[in-house]
Write a protein that holds these residues in place. Structure first.
Motif, PDB file in Angstrom:
ATOM      1  N   ALA A  56      71.441  45.658 -24.929  1.00 46.50           N
ATOM      2  CA  ALA A  56      72.595  45.805 -25.821  1.00 46.50           C
ATOM      3  C   ALA A  56      73.068  44.461 -26.365  1.00 46.50           C
ATOM      4  N   ASP A  57      72.851  43.387 -25.608  1.00 41.65           N
ATOM      5  CA  ASP A  57      73.251  42.061 -26.079  1.00 41.65           C
ATOM      6  C   ASP A  57      72.307  41.533 -27.148  1.00 41.65           C
ATOM      7  N   LEU A  58      71.076  42.029 -27.182  1.00 40.53           N
ATOM      8  CA  LEU A  58      70.099  41.571 -28.167  1.00 40.53           C
ATOM      9  C   LEU A  58      70.186  42.349 -29.480  1.00 40.53           C
ATOM     10  N   LEU A  59      70.548  43.619 -29.400  1.00 38.70           N
ATOM     11  CA  LEU A  59      70.619  44.448 -30.602  1.00 38.70           C
ATOM     12  C   LEU A  59      71.638  43.884 -31.581  1.00 38.70           C
ATOM     13  N   GLY A  60      71.212  43.726 -32.820  1.00 37.44           N
ATOM     14  CA  GLY A  60      72.094  43.208 -33.857  1.00 37.44           C
ATOM     15  C   GLY A  60      72.046  41.703 -34.038  1.00 37.44           C
ATOM     16  N   LEU A  61      71.389  40.979 -33.114  1.00 33.31           N
ATOM     17  CA  LEU A  61      71.295  39.528 -33.280  1.00 33.31           C
ATOM     18  C   LEU A  61      70.542  39.197 -34.562  1.00 33.31           C
ATOM     19  N   ALA A  62      70.970  38.140 -35.237  1.00 36.71           N
ATOM     20  CA  ALA A  62      70.243  37.642 -36.396  1.00 36.71           C
ATOM     21  C   ALA A  62      68.950  37.004 -35.903  1.00 36.71           C
ATOM     22  N   ALA A  63      67.866  37.249 -36.630  1.00 40.21           N
ATOM     23  CA  ALA A  63      66.569  36.649 -36.300  1.00 40.21           C
ATOM     24  C   ALA A  63      66.227  35.660 -37.412  1.00 40.21           C
ATOM     25  N   VAL A  64      65.981  34.410 -37.021  1.00 36.19           N
ATOM     26  CA  VAL A  64      65.596  33.373 -37.975  1.00 36.19           C
ATOM     27  C   VAL A  64      64.276  32.770 -37.519  1.00 36.19           C
TER      28      VAL A  64
ATOM     29  N   GLY B  23      61.527  29.380 -37.364  1.00 39.42           N
ATOM     30  CA  GLY B  23      61.681  27.996 -36.924  1.00 39.42           C
ATOM     31  C   GLY B  23      62.299  27.082 -37.966  1.00 39.42           C
ATOM     32  N   ASP B  24      62.209  27.453 -39.237  1.00 39.92           N
ATOM     33  CA  ASP B  24      62.801  26.671 -40.321  1.00 39.92           C
ATOM     34  C   ASP B  24      64.236  27.102 -40.620  1.00 39.92           C
ATOM     35  N   GLY B  25      64.745  28.083 -39.868  1.00 36.64           N
ATOM     36  CA  GLY B  25      66.109  28.556 -40.069  1.00 36.64           C
ATOM     37  C   GLY B  25      66.237  29.628 -41.135  1.00 36.64           C
ATOM     38  N   ARG B  26      65.116  30.098 -41.666  1.00 37.91           N
ATOM     39  CA  ARG B  26      65.132  31.129 -42.702  1.00 37.91           C
ATOM     40  C   ARG B  26      65.422  32.491 -42.064  1.00 37.91           C
ATOM     41  N   ALA B  27      66.370  33.221 -42.620  1.00 42.60           N
ATOM     42  CA  ALA B  27      66.742  34.537 -42.097  1.00 42.60           C
ATOM     43  C   ALA B  27      65.579  35.506 -42.239  1.00 42.60           C
ATOM     44  N   ARG B  28      65.274  36.213 -41.156  1.00 38.44           N
ATOM     45  CA  ARG B  28      64.201  37.212 -41.164  1.00 38.44           C
ATOM     46  C   ARG B  28      64.724  38.630 -40.983  1.00 38.44           C
ATOM     47  N   GLY B  29      65.986  38.775 -40.572  1.00 39.14           N
ATOM     48  CA  GLY B  29      66.579  40.092 -40.383  1.00 39.14           C
ATOM     49  C   GLY B  29      67.421  40.141 -39.122  1.00 39.14           C
ATOM     50  N   ARG B  30      67.590  41.344 -38.613  1.00 41.45           N
ATOM     51  CA  ARG B  30      68.371  41.562 -37.388  1.00 41.45           C
ATOM     52  C   ARG B  30      67.578  42.424 -36.420  1.00 41.45           C
ATOM     53  N   VAL B  31      67.820  42.225 -35.139  1.00 38.70           N
ATOM     54  CA  VAL B  31      67.151  43.022 -34.117  1.00 38.70           C
ATOM     55  C   VAL B  31      67.682  44.451 -34.215  1.00 38.70           C
ATOM     56  N   ALA B  32      66.794  45.384 -34.542  1.00 42.12           N
ATOM     57  CA  ALA B  32      67.176  46.781 -34.714  1.00 42.12           C
ATOM     58  C   ALA B  32      66.847  47.624 -33.493  1.00 42.12           C
TER      59      ALA B  32
END
Length: 175
Positions: free
Chosen positions: A95-103, A105-114
Motif C-alpha cells: 500500500a505504501d508503494l501504490l501511487g508512487l511516482a516512478a522516474v 535515472g535521469d529524473g524523467r517521469a515514467r508514470g505511477r505505480v498502479a
C-alpha cells in the motif's frame, strides 16, 4: 490497509474461513478490531484453527452459518498506524508503494505505480504512464535502485524490451 478477507463459513455455528494477507497469517488477529472497506462494520476476530489452507475463526456477534456465509468476500482492513514498521530498509508495505511516482535515472517521469503483481520469487511493478501502455518492471534492486516513500517517488531502470537494442543498432548504421 487490507490484511485479509473472509472466504466463507466454516461449519454451522458461525465460524468463518479467513485468508490472511499478512506475512505471518496468524498476525491478522493481532491488530485489534478489523473493519470493512467502508469502515462501516467492525469485526472482532478470534482465531480457532486452520482448515484447507485458510485460518478459521469466530467473529463477535456472528452465531450462525447464514450470517457467516453472508460475510463471504468481505475484505478486512486495519488502520496503517496499527501495523508494525517494516523490519529492514528493503521491506515495504504494498500500500505504501501504490501511487508512487516512478522516474528514470535521469529524473524523467515514467508514470505511477498502479499495481504490484506476484511473479515467482520477485514481484513485478506495473507502472501506469497515464497515456499509453503500462510498463512492467521487476521489483528488484537492479531495476528499482531507489525508493523514497516520504518523497512519494521511486527511481526505476526498466529492462530493455526484447529486440530494442537491435532496433537501435539498425537505426545508426552499425552492424
Amino acid at each position: 490497509m487490507c490484511v485479509g478477507a473472509i472466504a466463507g463459513a466454516h461449519g454451522v455455528r458461525g465460524a468463518v474461513r479467513v485468508r490472511s494477507f499478512t506475512e505471518r497469517p496468524e498476525d491478522i488477529a493481532c491488530y485489534g478490531p478489523l473493519e470493512d472497506e467502508a469502515g462501516g462494520r467492525v469485526f472482532v476476530l478470534a482465531l480457532t484453527g486452520r482448515a484447507g489452507g485458510h485460518l478459521v475463526g469466530s467473529i463477535e456477534g456472528i452465531s450462525g452459518r447464514e450470517a457467516a456465509e453472508a460475510l463471504r468476500g468481505t475484505r478486512l482492513y486495519v488502520d496503517r498506524a496499527r501495523l508494525p514498521p517494516p523490519m529492514d530498509e528493503d521491506e515495504f508495505y504494498h500500500a505504501d508503494l501504490l501511487g508512487l511516482a516512478a522516474v528514470d535515472g535521469d529524473g524523467r517521469a515514467r508514470g505511477r505505480v498502479a499495481a504490484i503483481l506476484p511473479a515467482g520469487d520477485a514481484a513485478v511493478l506495473e507502472i501506469d504512464p497515464g497515456d499509453g501502455e503500462a510498463l512492467l518492471v521487476p521489483f528488484t534492486r537492479e531495476h528499482v535502485p531507489e525508493i523514497d516513500i516520504a518523497a512519494g517517488r521511486m527511481v526505476i531502470d526498466p529492462p530493455e524490451e526484447p529486440g530494442e537494442a537491435a532496433r537501435e543498432d539498425e537505426g545508426d548504421g552499425r552492424r
